[in-house]
Write a protein that holds these residues in place. Structure first.
Motif, PDB file in Angstrom:
ATOM      1  N   THR A 158       0.834  -1.205   0.000  1.00  0.00           N
ATOM      2  CA  THR A 158       0.000   0.000   0.000  1.00  0.00           C
ATOM      3  C   THR A 158       0.872   1.260   0.000  1.00  0.00           C
ATOM      4  N   PHE A 161       1.923   1.751  -3.506  1.00  0.00           N
ATOM      5  CA  PHE A 161       0.828   2.265  -4.347  1.00  0.00           C
ATOM      6  C   PHE A 161       0.729   3.795  -4.221  1.00  0.00           C
ATOM      7  N   VAL A 162       0.946   4.278  -2.991  1.00  0.00           N
ATOM      8  CA  VAL A 162       0.879   5.738  -2.773  1.00  0.00           C
ATOM      9  C   VAL A 162       2.093   6.412  -3.424  1.00  0.00           C
ATOM     10  N   PRO A 165       2.175   6.525  -8.241  1.00  0.00           N
ATOM     11  CA  PRO A 165       0.782   6.640  -8.719  1.00  0.00           C
ATOM     12  C   PRO A 165       0.568   6.143 -10.147  1.00  0.00           C
ATOM     13  N   GLN A 195      -6.813   0.809  -6.362  1.00  0.00           N
ATOM     14  CA  GLN A 195      -5.953   1.763  -7.083  1.00  0.00           C
ATOM     15  C   GLN A 195      -5.994   1.549  -8.589  1.00  0.00           C
ATOM     16  N   ILE A 197      -4.932  -1.157 -10.101  1.00  0.00           N
ATOM     17  CA  ILE A 197      -3.718  -1.889 -10.501  1.00  0.00           C
ATOM     18  C   ILE A 197      -4.089  -3.345 -10.763  1.00  0.00           C
TER      19      ILE A 197
END
Ligand SMILES: Cc1ncc(COP(=O)(O)O)c(C=O)c1O
Length: 394
Positions: A158, A161-162, A165, A195, A197
Motif C-alpha cells: 500500500t 501504491f501511494v 501513482p 488503485q 492496478i
C-alpha cells in the motif's frame, strides 16, 4: 469423518498414503517444493497414456484428444479450481503461464509503472523487468522487511501504491518459493484493485496445498502448475483469466489458433505433452480421494510445525518463516546464523545426514535453506532432520 487437522497426525492414514509413492531409501528428500512425486496410480495412468498415444499417434490425438478429451479434462480442472472452464487454458508450466500473461497484457503505455517484490519468483521478476525494454514502463522493486508480519507485508504494497501513482500492473506470489511465506493476498489484491492496478497472481506453490479461491481473493489473472501439490506429471501449467478481463490480453505471439475471446489463445503454441494431460483424471481423482488441499495442507503444516518447534529452541539457527498461521504452510526456511555459506550447510545436511534440502537466496531476508516435506514424509524423517539440525547448529 475426521477433520483435516485430526488426520494430519494420523500416522496410519499417512503411512498408507506414503506407500503409494515411490521412495529412494538412500536420501530423506525434504525438497518436495521443486516438484511432487507422482503416486504409483498416476505413474500407471501416465504410462498407459504414453502407450496409447504412441500406438495410435495422431489419430487419437486429432480425432479424440483435441476435439473432446482435452475439453473434458479442462472441465475437471475447472471443478477442482472452482472456476468456469472457459477461464482456464493449459500451458506447459507455471512459468510459461505467467510469462504469457505478462507479455500479452495489452494495457501498458510507456511511462506506466509495474511492481515486483524481492519475494516473487526470479523468472517472474525477470519477465517484469523485460517489460521496461518491451513496453517502456518503469519497474518498481520493493523489498519486504524481515522478519515478515501480516501488516508489514500489506503496507509494503500500500505504501508503494501511494509512492508510485502510475502503477498499472504488479506481480503477487501466493506462496514464495524462498521461504514458504504465504502473502496476505486478499488484502493486497483488494488494495491493488482500489488503485486500479492489475495483478498477475503466481499460484505455483499454493494450488493443492492451500485454498485458492480466486474470486474470494479478488484475482483476475493467474498462473499455476500441476506438478507441485496436485500430483500431476511434469510439464503442465494453467493460465486463468476472468472472462470479463480477457480483452486485456492479445493472443500469444499473434497466434490465430483460437479467437481472441477464447482463453486458449494465450497458451503458447506447440504440441503439448498429451499423455501427461491424459493422466489428469487419475491425478484429480487421487487428489480428491486424499481430501484435497485441506488434508494435504494440514499434514504438511503438521510436519513443518514438528521441526520448527524444536528448531526455534536451537542456538545459531534462525527459522525465517513466521509462526503466524496466516503466513505459513508446509514450506519453511532456516538459516545457520554462524555459517557464511548456507549452500555449504545444505551440502552437509546431505553428505553427513542424508537429508536433501535446497539453499535459496535473493530476497531481503537473506540466504537460507528451504525445507519442504512431502506426502510421503514420515515423522521419523522429521526427527532425523531435527537431530541433524541440533548437531550442525552446535
Ligand atoms: C513461486 C513460483 N512461481 C513460479 C514457479 C515456476 O513454476 P514452473 O516450474 O512450473 O515453471 C515456481 C517454481 O518453483 C515457483 O516456486
Amino acid at each position: 469423518m475426521p477433520t483435516p487437522f485430526e488426520l494430519a497426525s494420523d500416522e496410519a492414514f499417512w503411512a498408507d498414503i506414503a506407500r503409494r509413492y515411490p521412495r529412494d531409501p538412500q536420501v530423506i528428500n525434504l525438497d518436495n517444493g521443486y516438484f511432487g512425486r507422482m503416486s504409483q496410480g498416476v505413474v500407471e495412468a501416465y504410462k498407459q497414456a504414453i502407450d496409447q498415444v504412441n500406438c495410435s499417434n495422431a489419430v487419437h490425438v486429432r480425432e479424440l484428444f483435441d476435439t473432446r478429451e482435452s475439453l473434458a479434462i479442462r472441465q475437471q480442472l475447472a471443478e477442482l479450481m472452482g472456476l468456469p472452464a472457459d477461464e482456464l487454458a493449459f500451458a506447459r508450466s507455471a512459468s510459461e503461464a505467467l510469462f504469457s500473461l505478462i507479455r500479452n497484457y495489452n494495457r501498458l503505455q510507456p511511462g506506466d509503472q509495474v511492481l515486483i517484490s524481492d519475494l516473487d519468483y526470479h523468472a517472474v521478476q525477470d519477465a517484469f523487468r523485460w517489460l521496461a525494454k518491451a513496453r517502456g514502463v518503469e519497474v518498481i522493486e520493493i523489498r519486504h522487511a524481515h522478519p515478515a508480519s501480516h501488516d508489514a507485508l500489506v503496507s509494503a504494497y500500500t505504501d508503494a501504491f501511494v509512492a508510485h501513482p502510475r502503477l498499472r500492473l504488479m506481480a503477487l506470489t501466493h506462496v514464495t518459493h524462498r521461504t514458504g511465506l504465504i502473502m496476505p493476498v486478499k488484502a493486497i489484491a483488494q488494495a491493488a484493485r482500489a488503485q486500479g492496478i492489475d495483478v498477475v497472481f503466481d499460484g505455483a506453490h499454493s494450488l493443492g496445498q492451500l485454498e485458492v479461491d480466486l474470486a474470494d481473493i479478488g484475482i483476475d489473472f493467474a498462473g499455476f502448475n500441476l506438478q507441485k501439490w496436485i500430483g500431476a506429471p511434469l510439464s503442465l501449467g494453467v493460465i486463468h483469466v476472468r472472462r470479463e478481463r480477457l480483452q486485456a490480453f492479445d493472443p500469444d505471439m499473434g497466434s490465430q489458433s483460437y479467437p481472441a475471446d477464447d482463453i486458449r489463445c494465450l497458451s503458447p503454441y506447440g504440441t503439448p505433452n498429451v499423455p501427461a494431460l491424459m493422466a489428469l483424471p487419475e491425478v484429480f481423482a487421487e487428489h480428491a480421494a486424499i481430501g484435497g488441499w485441506a488434508v494435504k495442507g494440514a499434514r504438511l503444516r503438521y510436519l513443518r510445525d514438528l521441526w520448527v518447534g524444536e528448531a526455534r529452541q536451537l542456538p545459531n539457527l534462525e527459522v525465517l518463516t513466521p509462526d503466524d498461521p496466516r503466513l505459513y504452510c508446509g514450506i519453511t526456511s532456516l538459516r545457520f546464523t554462524q555459517a557464511a555459506d548456507q549452500g555449504a550447510m545444505a551440502a552437509r545436511l546431505l553428505n553427513e545426514f542424508g537429508i536433501f534440502t535446497v539453499a535459496r537466496s535473493g530476497s531481503a531476508c537473506g540466504p537460507c535453506i528451504r525445507v519442504t516435506p512431502g506426502l510421503n514424509t514420515s515423522v521419523a524423517d522429521i526427527q532425523a532432520l531435527v537431530a541433524a539440525l541440533k548437531q550442525l547448529a552446535g
